[in-house]
Design a protein around this motif. Structure first.
Motif, PDB file in Angstrom:
ATOM      1  N   GLN A  62       0.849  -1.187   0.000  1.00  0.00           N
ATOM      2  CA  GLN A  62       0.000   0.000   0.000  1.00  0.00           C
ATOM      3  C   GLN A  62       0.883   1.235   0.000  1.00  0.00           C
ATOM      4  OE1 GLN A  62      -2.960  -0.104   3.013  1.00  0.00           O
ATOM      5  NE2 GLN A  62      -3.880   1.842   2.399  1.00  0.00           N
ATOM      6  N   LEU A  63       0.629   2.113  -0.967  1.00  0.00           N
ATOM      7  CA  LEU A  63       1.420   3.334  -1.130  1.00  0.00           C
ATOM      8  C   LEU A  63       0.521   4.544  -0.951  1.00  0.00           C
ATOM      9  CD1 LEU A  63       3.341   2.185  -4.318  1.00  0.00           C
ATOM     10  CD2 LEU A  63       4.290   2.357  -2.029  1.00  0.00           C
ATOM     11  N   SER A  64       1.063   5.599  -0.354  1.00  0.00           N
ATOM     12  CA  SER A  64       0.281   6.811  -0.123  1.00  0.00           C
ATOM     13  C   SER A  64       0.360   7.782  -1.298  1.00  0.00           C
ATOM     14  CB  SER A  64       0.756   7.504   1.157  1.00  0.00           C
ATOM     15  OG  SER A  64       2.113   7.859   1.041  1.00  0.00           O
ATOM     16  N   SER A  65       1.174   7.493  -2.299  1.00  0.00           N
ATOM     17  CA  SER A  65       1.328   8.371  -3.456  1.00  0.00           C
ATOM     18  C   SER A  65       0.831   7.657  -4.715  1.00  0.00           C
ATOM     19  CB  SER A  65       2.797   8.756  -3.643  1.00  0.00           C
ATOM     20  OG  SER A  65       2.982   9.405  -4.876  1.00  0.00           O
ATOM     21  N   SER A  66      -0.201   8.219  -5.331  1.00  0.00           N
ATOM     22  CA  SER A  66      -0.735   7.608  -6.546  1.00  0.00           C
ATOM     23  C   SER A  66       0.251   7.722  -7.713  1.00  0.00           C
ATOM     24  CB  SER A  66      -2.070   8.252  -6.920  1.00  0.00           C
ATOM     25  OG  SER A  66      -1.892   9.636  -7.154  1.00  0.00           O
ATOM     26  N   VAL A  67       1.039   8.768  -7.737  1.00  0.00           N
ATOM     27  CA  VAL A  67       2.036   8.949  -8.797  1.00  0.00           C
ATOM     28  C   VAL A  67       3.108   7.861  -8.691  1.00  0.00           C
ATOM     29  CG1 VAL A  67       3.785  10.506  -9.726  1.00  0.00           C
ATOM     30  CG2 VAL A  67       1.617  11.428  -8.875  1.00  0.00           C
ATOM     31  N   LEU A  68       3.583   7.611  -7.483  1.00  0.00           N
ATOM     32  CA  LEU A  68       4.581   6.565  -7.268  1.00  0.00           C
ATOM     33  C   LEU A  68       4.000   5.192  -7.595  1.00  0.00           C
ATOM     34  CD1 LEU A  68       7.387   5.727  -6.267  1.00  0.00           C
ATOM     35  CD2 LEU A  68       6.433   5.641  -3.967  1.00  0.00           C
ATOM     36  N   ARG A  69       2.751   4.958  -7.213  1.00  0.00           N
ATOM     37  CA  ARG A  69       2.089   3.682  -7.500  1.00  0.00           C
ATOM     38  C   ARG A  69       2.044   3.443  -9.012  1.00  0.00           C
ATOM     39  NH1 ARG A  69      -2.989   4.759  -6.296  1.00  0.00           N
ATOM     40  NH2 ARG A  69      -2.464   4.940  -4.099  1.00  0.00           N
ATOM     41  N   GLU A  70       1.688   4.467  -9.757  1.00  0.00           N
ATOM     42  CA  GLU A  70       1.629   4.348 -11.218  1.00  0.00           C
ATOM     43  C   GLU A  70       3.020   4.089 -11.798  1.00  0.00           C
ATOM     44  OE1 GLU A  70      -0.210   4.086 -14.832  1.00  0.00           O
ATOM     45  OE2 GLU A  70      -1.172   4.300 -12.885  1.00  0.00           O
ATOM     46  N   GLU A  71       4.011   4.789 -11.298  1.00  0.00           N
ATOM     47  CA  GLU A  71       5.387   4.624 -11.783  1.00  0.00           C
ATOM     48  C   GLU A  71       5.908   3.213 -11.498  1.00  0.00           C
ATOM     49  OE1 GLU A  71       8.559   6.030 -13.882  1.00  0.00           O
ATOM     50  OE2 GLU A  71       6.787   7.214 -13.408  1.00  0.00           O
ATOM     51  N   LEU A  72       5.650   2.697 -10.299  1.00  0.00           N
ATOM     52  CA  LEU A  72       6.121   1.354  -9.939  1.00  0.00           C
ATOM     53  C   LEU A  72       5.352   0.265 -10.678  1.00  0.00           C
ATOM     54  CD1 LEU A  72       6.699   1.638  -6.080  1.00  0.00           C
ATOM     55  CD2 LEU A  72       8.425   1.604  -7.882  1.00  0.00           C
ATOM     56  N   SER A  73       4.123   0.555 -11.085  1.00  0.00           N
ATOM     57  CA  SER A  73       3.309  -0.465 -11.755  1.00  0.00           C
ATOM     58  C   SER A  73       3.913  -0.878 -13.101  1.00  0.00           C
ATOM     59  CB  SER A  73       1.881   0.029 -11.951  1.00  0.00           C
ATOM     60  OG  SER A  73       1.841   1.074 -12.897  1.00  0.00           O
ATOM     61  N   TYR A  74       4.730  -0.019 -13.692  1.00  0.00           N
ATOM     62  CA  TYR A  74       5.367  -0.366 -14.964  1.00  0.00           C
ATOM     63  C   TYR A  74       6.482  -1.400 -14.787  1.00  0.00           C
ATOM     64  CZ  TYR A  74       2.933   3.714 -16.778  1.00  0.00           C
ATOM     65  OH  TYR A  74       1.981   4.617 -17.132  1.00  0.00           O
ATOM     66  N   GLY A  75       7.008  -1.546 -13.596  1.00  0.00           N
ATOM     67  CA  GLY A  75       8.118  -2.468 -13.376  1.00  0.00           C
ATOM     68  C   GLY A  75       7.839  -3.551 -12.366  1.00  0.00           C
ATOM     69  N   THR A  76       6.583  -3.992 -12.252  1.00  0.00           N
ATOM     70  CA  THR A  76       6.254  -4.990 -11.224  1.00  0.00           C
ATOM     71  C   THR A  76       6.999  -6.304 -11.426  1.00  0.00           C
ATOM     72  OG1 THR A  76       4.276  -5.638 -12.470  1.00  0.00           O
ATOM     73  CG2 THR A  76       3.981  -4.034 -10.684  1.00  0.00           C
ATOM     74  N   LYS A  93       5.250 -14.245  -6.240  1.00  0.00           N
ATOM     75  CA  LYS A  93       4.955 -14.510  -7.642  1.00  0.00           C
ATOM     76  C   LYS A  93       4.184 -13.361  -8.266  1.00  0.00           C
ATOM     77  CE  LYS A  93       5.131 -19.484  -7.233  1.00  0.00           C
ATOM     78  NZ  LYS A  93       4.426 -20.742  -7.305  1.00  0.00           N
ATOM     79  N   LYS A  94       3.506 -12.579  -7.435  1.00  0.00           N
ATOM     80  CA  LYS A  94       2.691 -11.486  -7.943  1.00  0.00           C
ATOM     81  C   LYS A  94       2.804 -10.303  -7.003  1.00  0.00           C
ATOM     82  CE  LYS A  94      -2.031 -10.459  -9.370  1.00  0.00           C
ATOM     83  NZ  LYS A  94      -3.402 -10.943  -9.406  1.00  0.00           N
ATOM     84  N   LEU A  95       2.828  -9.099  -7.566  1.00  0.00           N
ATOM     85  CA  LEU A  95       2.905  -7.862  -6.783  1.00  0.00           C
ATOM     86  C   LEU A  95       1.665  -7.023  -7.078  1.00  0.00           C
ATOM     87  CD1 LEU A  95       4.479  -5.828  -4.979  1.00  0.00           C
ATOM     88  CD2 LEU A  95       5.564  -5.009  -7.062  1.00  0.00           C
ATOM     89  N   VAL A  96       0.952  -6.637  -6.019  1.00  0.00           N
ATOM     90  CA  VAL A  96      -0.232  -5.795  -6.152  1.00  0.00           C
ATOM     91  C   VAL A  96       0.063  -4.492  -5.415  1.00  0.00           C
ATOM     92  CG1 VAL A  96      -2.684  -5.548  -5.648  1.00  0.00           C
ATOM     93  CG2 VAL A  96      -1.762  -7.792  -6.290  1.00  0.00           C
ATOM     94  N   LEU A  97      -0.006  -3.388  -6.162  1.00  0.00           N
ATOM     95  CA  LEU A  97       0.219  -2.070  -5.585  1.00  0.00           C
ATOM     96  C   LEU A  97      -1.135  -1.426  -5.334  1.00  0.00           C
ATOM     97  CD1 LEU A  97       3.085  -0.970  -7.972  1.00  0.00           C
ATOM     98  CD2 LEU A  97       3.328  -1.777  -5.635  1.00  0.00           C
ATOM     99  N   ARG A  98      -1.332  -0.949  -4.106  1.00  0.00           N
ATOM    100  CA  ARG A  98      -2.608  -0.328  -3.744  1.00  0.00           C
ATOM    101  C   ARG A  98      -2.408   1.120  -3.442  1.00  0.00           C
ATOM    102  NH1 ARG A  98      -4.954  -4.769   0.505  1.00  0.00           N
ATOM    103  NH2 ARG A  98      -5.400  -6.362  -0.987  1.00  0.00           N
TER     104      ARG A  98
END
Length: 98
Positions: A62-76, A93-98
């Motif tokens: 769980q991340l408090s920054s939506s911008v960071l969440r979007e940026e990290l989602s490209y490299g899961t 096996k799987k990473l879920v960013l909230r």
């Protein structure tokens, strides 16, 4: 009084056996994943990380920054690979960013 076992064993083997007989590996994996996330991501990401939870083979972060969440989602996939390399076994096996 219990009889002493005179067979000398390395402490590493004894601890592995203890962890296996008491089913503690999943709890140890949860702690190890949190430490690996903190070490790999650094202070910049850790400041915005509010919760880390490992359920079965999926890591929920769980991340408090939506911008960071979007940026990290490209490299899961890359993050999962780095975490598993750091842990020296395939835990995530799987990473879920909230």
């Amino acid at each position: 009084m219990a009889k002493r076992n005179n067979d000398n064993q390395p402490i590493q083997d004894i601890l592995k056996e203890f962890v296996q007989t008491n089913n503690l590996q999943s709890g140890l994996d949860k702690v190890d994943v949190r430490e690996a996330w903190a070490n790999l991501m650094g202070n910049g990401v850790n400041n915005y990380t509010t919760a880390i939870e490992l359920k079965h083979d999926t890591l929920y972060v769980q991340l408090s920054s939506s911008v960071l969440r979007e940026e990290l989602s490209y490299g899961t996939d890359k993050i999962v690979k780095m975490l598993n390399e750091s842990l020296r076994k395939e835990v995530v096996k799987k990473l879920v960013l909230r």
